[in-house]
Design a protein around this motif. Structure first.
Motif, PDB file in Angstrom:
ATOM      1  N   THR A   1      38.359 -89.231  27.800  1.00 14.25           N
ATOM      2  CA  THR A   1      37.658 -87.778  27.606  1.00 14.25           C
ATOM      3  C   THR A   1      36.561 -87.849  27.216  1.00 14.25           C
ATOM      4  OG1 THR A   1      38.592 -87.349  25.744  1.00 14.25           O
ATOM      5  CG2 THR A   1      40.249 -86.747  27.255  1.00 14.25           C
ATOM      6  N   THR A   2      35.732 -86.787  27.467  1.00 16.69           N
ATOM      7  CA  THR A   2      34.413 -86.359  26.917  1.00 16.69           C
ATOM      8  C   THR A   2      34.708 -86.498  25.434  1.00 16.69           C
ATOM      9  OG1 THR A   2      33.750 -85.102  28.671  1.00 16.69           O
ATOM     10  CG2 THR A   2      32.335 -85.052  26.773  1.00 16.69           C
ATOM     11  N   LEU A   3      33.760 -87.164  24.634  1.00 14.59           N
ATOM     12  CA  LEU A   3      33.706 -87.111  23.113  1.00 14.59           C
ATOM     13  C   LEU A   3      34.083 -85.654  22.517  1.00 14.59           C
ATOM     14  CD1 LEU A   3      33.576 -89.382  21.042  1.00 14.59           C
ATOM     15  CD2 LEU A   3      31.145 -88.603  20.624  1.00 14.59           C
ATOM     16  N   GLY A   4      35.149 -85.695  21.673  1.00 15.97           N
ATOM     17  CA  GLY A   4      35.537 -84.427  21.189  1.00 15.97           C
ATOM     18  C   GLY A   4      36.440 -83.556  21.900  1.00 15.97           C
ATOM     19  N   VAL A   5      36.734 -83.943  23.038  1.00 16.98           N
ATOM     20  CA  VAL A   5      37.789 -83.319  23.761  1.00 16.98           C
ATOM     21  C   VAL A   5      38.998 -84.122  24.125  1.00 16.98           C
ATOM     22  CG1 VAL A   5      38.172 -82.243  26.109  1.00 16.98           C
ATOM     23  CG2 VAL A   5      35.886 -82.304  25.342  1.00 16.98           C
ATOM     24  N   GLU A   6      40.086 -83.524  23.304  1.00 25.37           N
ATOM     25  CA  GLU A   6      41.236 -84.123  23.028  1.00 25.37           C
ATOM     26  C   GLU A   6      42.292 -83.424  22.613  1.00 25.37           C
ATOM     27  OE1 GLU A   6      41.598 -83.791  19.779  1.00 25.37           O
ATOM     28  OE2 GLU A   6      39.910 -85.029  18.858  1.00 25.37           O
ATOM     29  N   LYS A   7      43.712 -83.808  22.628  1.00 23.75           N
ATOM     30  CA  LYS A   7      44.618 -82.644  22.134  1.00 23.75           C
ATOM     31  C   LYS A   7      44.309 -82.123  20.600  1.00 23.75           C
ATOM     32  CE  LYS A   7      48.265 -84.872  25.029  1.00 23.75           C
ATOM     33  NZ  LYS A   7      49.605 -85.279  25.260  1.00 23.75           N
ATOM     34  N   GLY A   8      43.670 -82.820  19.937  1.00 28.03           N
ATOM     35  CA  GLY A   8      43.769 -82.056  18.614  1.00 28.03           C
ATOM     36  C   GLY A   8      42.653 -80.993  18.499  1.00 28.03           C
ATOM     37  N   SER A   9      41.399 -81.211  19.348  1.00 25.97           N
ATOM     38  CA  SER A   9      40.356 -80.134  19.170  1.00 25.97           C
ATOM     39  C   SER A   9      41.227 -79.137  20.195  1.00 25.97           C
ATOM     40  CB  SER A   9      39.114 -80.663  20.060  1.00 25.97           C
ATOM     41  OG  SER A   9      39.394 -81.153  21.389  1.00 25.97           O
ATOM     42  N   GLY A  10      42.080 -79.331  20.921  1.00 25.60           N
ATOM     43  CA  GLY A  10      42.706 -77.992  21.940  1.00 25.60           C
ATOM     44  C   GLY A  10      43.602 -77.185  20.927  1.00 25.60           C
ATOM     45  N   VAL A  11      44.275 -78.137  20.009  1.00 27.08           N
ATOM     46  CA  VAL A  11      45.251 -77.378  19.127  1.00 27.08           C
ATOM     47  C   VAL A  11      44.362 -76.497  18.117  1.00 27.08           C
ATOM     48  CG1 VAL A  11      46.733 -77.608  17.166  1.00 27.08           C
ATOM     49  CG2 VAL A  11      47.179 -79.000  19.313  1.00 27.08           C
ATOM     50  N   GLU A  12      43.180 -77.187  17.630  1.00 26.34           N
ATOM     51  CA  GLU A  12      42.303 -76.352  16.848  1.00 26.34           C
ATOM     52  C   GLU A  12      41.682 -75.021  17.658  1.00 26.34           C
ATOM     53  OE1 GLU A  12      39.704 -79.249  15.563  1.00 26.34           O
ATOM     54  OE2 GLU A  12      41.047 -80.053  14.065  1.00 26.34           O
ATOM     55  N   TRP A  13      41.475 -75.152  18.699  1.00 24.25           N
ATOM     56  CA  TRP A  13      40.936 -73.878  19.334  1.00 24.25           C
ATOM     57  C   TRP A  13      41.766 -72.914  19.481  1.00 24.25           C
ATOM     58  CZ3 TRP A  13      42.139 -71.471  24.003  1.00 24.25           C
ATOM     59  CH2 TRP A  13      41.034 -70.546  24.312  1.00 24.25           C
ATOM     60  N   VAL A  14      43.153 -73.345  19.737  1.00 23.59           N
ATOM     61  CA  VAL A  14      44.388 -72.176  19.883  1.00 23.59           C
ATOM     62  C   VAL A  14      44.557 -71.782  18.755  1.00 23.59           C
ATOM     63  CG1 VAL A  14      46.802 -71.989  20.386  1.00 23.59           C
ATOM     64  CG2 VAL A  14      45.594 -73.401  22.172  1.00 23.59           C
ATOM     65  N   MET A  15      44.426 -72.601  17.593  1.00 25.83           N
ATOM     66  CA  MET A  15      44.809 -71.980  16.328  1.00 25.83           C
ATOM     67  C   MET A  15      43.631 -71.052  15.997  1.00 25.83           C
ATOM     68  SD  MET A  15      44.934 -74.023  12.697  1.00 25.83           S
ATOM     69  CE  MET A  15      43.183 -74.622  12.838  1.00 25.83           C
ATOM     70  N   ARG A  16      42.415 -71.309  16.161  1.00 26.58           N
ATOM     71  CA  ARG A  16      41.490 -70.152  15.843  1.00 26.58           C
ATOM     72  C   ARG A  16      41.408 -68.999  17.033  1.00 26.58           C
ATOM     73  NH1 ARG A  16      38.386 -74.592  16.342  1.00 26.58           N
ATOM     74  NH2 ARG A  16      37.500 -74.062  18.402  1.00 26.58           N
ATOM     75  N   GLN A  17      41.848 -69.138  18.096  1.00 23.96           N
ATOM     76  CA  GLN A  17      42.052 -68.035  19.039  1.00 23.96           C
ATOM     77  C   GLN A  17      43.211 -67.060  18.643  1.00 23.96           C
ATOM     78  OE1 GLN A  17      39.938 -67.405  21.587  1.00 23.96           O
ATOM     79  NE2 GLN A  17      38.733 -69.016  20.221  1.00 23.96           N
ATOM     80  N   LEU A  18      44.273 -67.795  18.000  1.00 27.43           N
ATOM     81  CA  LEU A  18      45.384 -66.962  17.484  1.00 27.43           C
ATOM     82  C   LEU A  18      45.488 -66.624  16.195  1.00 27.43           C
ATOM     83  CD1 LEU A  18      48.087 -68.880  19.756  1.00 27.43           C
ATOM     84  CD2 LEU A  18      46.953 -66.637  20.014  1.00 27.43           C
ATOM     85  N   GLY A  19      44.380 -67.092  15.321  1.00 27.87           N
ATOM     86  CA  GLY A  19      44.363 -66.530  13.876  1.00 27.87           C
ATOM     87  C   GLY A  19      45.510 -67.210  13.246  1.00 27.87           C
ATOM     88  N   LEU A  20      45.717 -68.476  13.331  1.00 29.29           N
ATOM     89  CA  LEU A  20      47.029 -69.184  12.905  1.00 29.29           C
ATOM     90  C   LEU A  20      46.330 -70.028  11.820  1.00 29.29           C
ATOM     91  CD1 LEU A  20      48.989 -69.881  15.790  1.00 29.29           C
ATOM     92  CD2 LEU A  20      49.412 -68.029  14.200  1.00 29.29           C
ATOM     93  N   GLN A  21      47.256 -70.597  10.849  1.00 30.73           N
ATOM     94  CA  GLN A  21      46.804 -71.436   9.967  1.00 30.73           C
ATOM     95  C   GLN A  21      47.561 -72.716  10.349  1.00 30.73           C
ATOM     96  OE1 GLN A  21      44.720 -70.836   7.307  1.00 30.73           O
ATOM     97  NE2 GLN A  21      44.517 -68.933   8.371  1.00 30.73           N
ATOM     98  N   LYS A  22      46.827 -73.909   9.719  1.00 33.38           N
ATOM     99  CA  LYS A  22      47.270 -75.178  10.125  1.00 33.38           C
ATOM    100  C   LYS A  22      48.828 -75.433   9.864  1.00 33.38           C
ATOM    101  CE  LYS A  22      46.405 -80.069   8.524  1.00 33.38           C
ATOM    102  NZ  LYS A  22      45.594 -80.861   8.039  1.00 33.38           N
ATOM    103  N   ASP A  23      49.297 -74.710   8.519  1.00 31.99           N
ATOM    104  CA  ASP A  23      50.630 -75.111   8.249  1.00 31.99           C
ATOM    105  C   ASP A  23      51.736 -74.204   9.093  1.00 31.99           C
ATOM    106  OD1 ASP A  23      49.915 -72.663   7.268  1.00 31.99           O
ATOM    107  OD2 ASP A  23      51.115 -72.619   5.198  1.00 31.99           O
TER     108      ASP A  23
END
Length: 178
Positions: A91-113
Motif C-alpha cells: 500500500t501507499t505509505l501510511g495507508v493500512e488497516k490501522g490508519s483506516g481504523v483510526e479514521w473510522v474512530m475519529r468519524q464516529l467519535g469513538l475512543q480507542k478502548d
C-alpha cells in the motif's frame, strides 16, 4: 509471481486518499496477472492519474519474496505487510488497516478502548495499536498471536462470531489468552 491491484477511481482522479475522497463514489477494478517481474506493474502504479490503494503479490518461494521485499522497501514510499511466507500486501505509505481504523474512530467519535479488531495475518498487525482489544483467531500467524489480547477459535470454527456473541451478552470469550 502473481499480483492483484485494486484500482480505485475517484472524482477528478485524486492521487491522494483524503477524507473528502472517501465520501465519493468508488469503483473497484480487480486485476490478477502472473508475471516474471513486478517492476512494470509498479511503474504503472506510479503513473499520474492511476490511483491504486493496494497491490497484493504472491511469490513462488519465501526466498523470492525476501529478495523483492528488500527492493520494494528501498523505495521508501510503500508500506509492505507480509501476509504469508509467500504473499505480501503493498500500500501507499501510511495507508493500512490501522490508519483506516483510526479514521473510522475519529468519524464516529469513538475512543480507542471502545474498539476491537480481529486478525489472522501480517496485514492485520497495524490495527493492534489502534484498538483497545486485539483478538487473534486460532489459525492466525504466530506473529499475530504474539500481540493479541486473546485467541479465539479459528475462522472455520466461528471464532469471531463466538467472541462477538459473548461480548454482546457482556461476557469475555477466549479460547486462550495469548
Amino acid at each position: 509471481m502473481s499480483y492483484m491491484t485494486q484500482a480505485v477511481h475517484r472524482v477528478e482522479h485524486s492521487d491522494r486518499l483524503t477524507d473528502e475522497a472517501l465520501t465519493q463514489e468508488i469503483v473497484s477494478q480487480p486485476n490478477k496477472f502472473t508475471v516474471e517481474d513486478i517492476t512494470p506493474q509498479l511503474l504503472a502504479v506510479d503513473e499520474v492519474g492511476n490511483f491504486v490503494e493496494k497491490m497484493g503479490a504472491c511469490f513462488d518461494t519465501h526466498e523470492d519474496l525476501e529478495r523483492d521485499l528488500a527492493q520494494l522497501e528501498a523505495r521508501g514510499d510503500l508500506q509492505i505487510a507480509v501476509v504469508t511466507p509467500t504473499e505480501i500486501e503493498i500500500t501507499t505509505l501510511g495507508v493500512e488497516k490501522g490508519s483506516g481504523v483510526e479514521w473510522v474512530m475519529r468519524q464516529l467519535g469513538l475512543q480507542k478502548d471502545q474498539l476491537v479488531a480481529f486478525g489472522d495475518s501480517g496485514n492485520d498487525l497495524p490495527m493492534r495499536p489502534a484498538v483497545g482489544t486485539f483478538v487473534a483467531v486460532d489459525n492466525a500467524s504466530d506473529e499475530v498471536k504474539a500481540v493479541a489480547d486473546c485467541i479465539v477459535d479459528s475462522i472455520l470454527d466461528d471464532g469471531v462470531a463466538k467472541w462477538l456473541e459473548e461480548a454482546c451478552e457482556g461476557r469475555y470469550y477466549s479460547l486462550r489468552d495469548s
